[in-house]
Design an enzyme around this catalytic site. Structure first.
Site, PDB file in Angstrom:
ATOM      1  N   SER A  86      26.071  -7.510  25.516  1.00  0.00           N
ATOM      2  CA  SER A  86      25.847  -7.115  24.130  1.00  0.00           C
ATOM      3  C   SER A  86      25.428  -8.371  23.376  1.00  0.00           C
ATOM      4  O   SER A  86      26.219  -8.959  22.624  1.00  0.00           O
ATOM      5  CB  SER A  86      27.113  -6.509  23.528  1.00  0.00           C
ATOM      6  OG  SER A  86      26.866  -6.033  22.218  1.00  0.00           O
ATOM      7  N   CYS A 133      23.042  -9.481  17.757  1.00  0.00           N
ATOM      8  CA  CYS A 133      22.023  -8.548  17.258  1.00  0.00           C
ATOM      9  C   CYS A 133      21.198  -9.116  16.113  1.00  0.00           C
ATOM     10  O   CYS A 133      20.148  -8.560  15.766  1.00  0.00           O
ATOM     11  CB  CYS A 133      22.689  -7.251  16.813  1.00  0.00           C
ATOM     12  SG  CYS A 133      23.786  -7.443  15.383  1.00  0.00           S
ATOM     13  N   SER A 181      32.345  -4.157  17.142  1.00  0.00           N
ATOM     14  CA  SER A 181      32.611  -3.688  18.501  1.00  0.00           C
ATOM     15  C   SER A 181      31.695  -2.533  18.878  1.00  0.00           C
ATOM     16  O   SER A 181      30.918  -2.034  18.069  1.00  0.00           O
ATOM     17  CB  SER A 181      34.075  -3.250  18.620  1.00  0.00           C
ATOM     18  OG  SER A 181      34.308  -2.112  17.812  1.00  0.00           O
TER      19      SER A 181
END
Length: 312
Positions: free
Chosen positions: A5, A8, A295
């Protein structure tokens, strides 16, 4: 298996979109460069990020590296509503796998032909995933809903979401009333007076809420929904002539709804965290909201992982 992940910020639509020029992508690119040199390739890879990653140079680097290593992959956009959770949190997922034959032939890996991507194939997962090309403009804007400054299409979309019986109701994720100090979570008067028209208000029987972000409880627009605790009062009746009242009268009308923030435990429930999950007592709510907002939705990730592995 590798689960990724990456930060971003280089890809979000609200940021500068510097992509691989952003220093925060360095760790991700380092892993990609390291991958072909591993003595044993991971069988599975699951990557998550915001919408915007799918058109990035970082994504192109990912695809090129994995194809050279013999992986096949699928890209999808998924929201928790796909697994029956009443929350809009549209995210990009990249799922890749490699055959055991390709792993065993690692020594002759450079002679492998690039594997064909699965992204053009019809999805075969158990949850209704949407291929990237099928997203409409309305779906891209999922979650960005204003309460009384909304368009007719926004209002229609809310009604449609609330009538979707495949999605559970908000009340299934709430703490028992006796466990919640309502006064602690009530929306402050100054927030009501200044931002009432852009609050996203939901009731326990609703089957929708907007994405909870790390700014929940501190910022208003687009950070998460608020819950109407007093169901005896009609929401529409409070807002109908609100602009005609004095500030004091406005506040009195708005207070009748008893609007409150979701508790961190309730946000965790909506995010799919098990009941066994808890925060240390000394962690303040501000920090709890921050880490929950950053999360993944556990139910979505778990479903994708299960389907990725079970397809083999």
């Amino acid at each position: 298996m590798i689960l990724m992940s990456p930060p971003c910020q280089p890809f979000t639509r609200l940021g500068l979109q510097r992509d691989i020029a952003d220093p925060r992508t360095k760790s991700f690119l380092y892993i990609l460069n390291l991958l072909p040199r591993l003595s044993q390739l991971p069988r599975f890879i699951l990557l998550e990020n915001v919408k915007g990653f799918e058109s990035s140079s970082a994504r192109q680097c990912l695809v090129e590296k994995l194809l050279k290593c013999g992986y096949t992959f699928q890209e999808v956009m998924v929201s928790p509503t796909s697994v029956g959770i009443p929350n809009s949190r549209l995210r990009y997922f990249f799922m890749a796998k490699i055959s055991t034959e390709a792993i065993c032939s690692k020594d002759s890996q450079m002679s492998l032909l690039p594997a064909e991507s699965e992204s053009s194939q019809e999805p075969t997962l158990a949850i209704p995933l949407q291929p990237l090309s099928s997203l409409t403009k309305e779906e891209e804007m999922e979650g960005r809903v204003h309460y009384k400054l909304e368009t007719t299409n926004d209002a229609l979309r809310k009604r449609t979401q609330n009538s979707d019986l495949s999605v559970r109701q908000i009340q299934d994720f709430l703490e028992p009333e006796e466990n919640v100090d309502i006064d602690q979570y009530l929306v402050p008067s100054k927030i009501l007076l200044r931002y009432a028209l852009i609050l996203d208000i939901v009731k326990p029987i609703c089957r929708r809420s907007i994405c909870f972000t790390k700014g929940y409880g501190r910022y208003v627009e687009g950070t998460g929904s608020v819950l109407q605790s007093c169901l005896e009062t009609e929401t529409e009746s409070v807002f109908k002539y609100l602009d005609q009242f004095s500030q004091e009268e406005k506040l009195q009308h708005l207070l009748r709804l008893k609007l409150r923030y979701f508790t961190p435990r309730e946000v965790a429930n909506i995010m799919g965290f098990p009941q066994s999950f808890s925060f240390p007592e000394q962690i303040p709510n501000k920090q709890r909201y921050r880490v929950l907002g950053n999360s993944l939705n556990v139910a979505v990730a778990a479903t994708l992982l299960h389907q990725l592995i079970s397809k083999c």
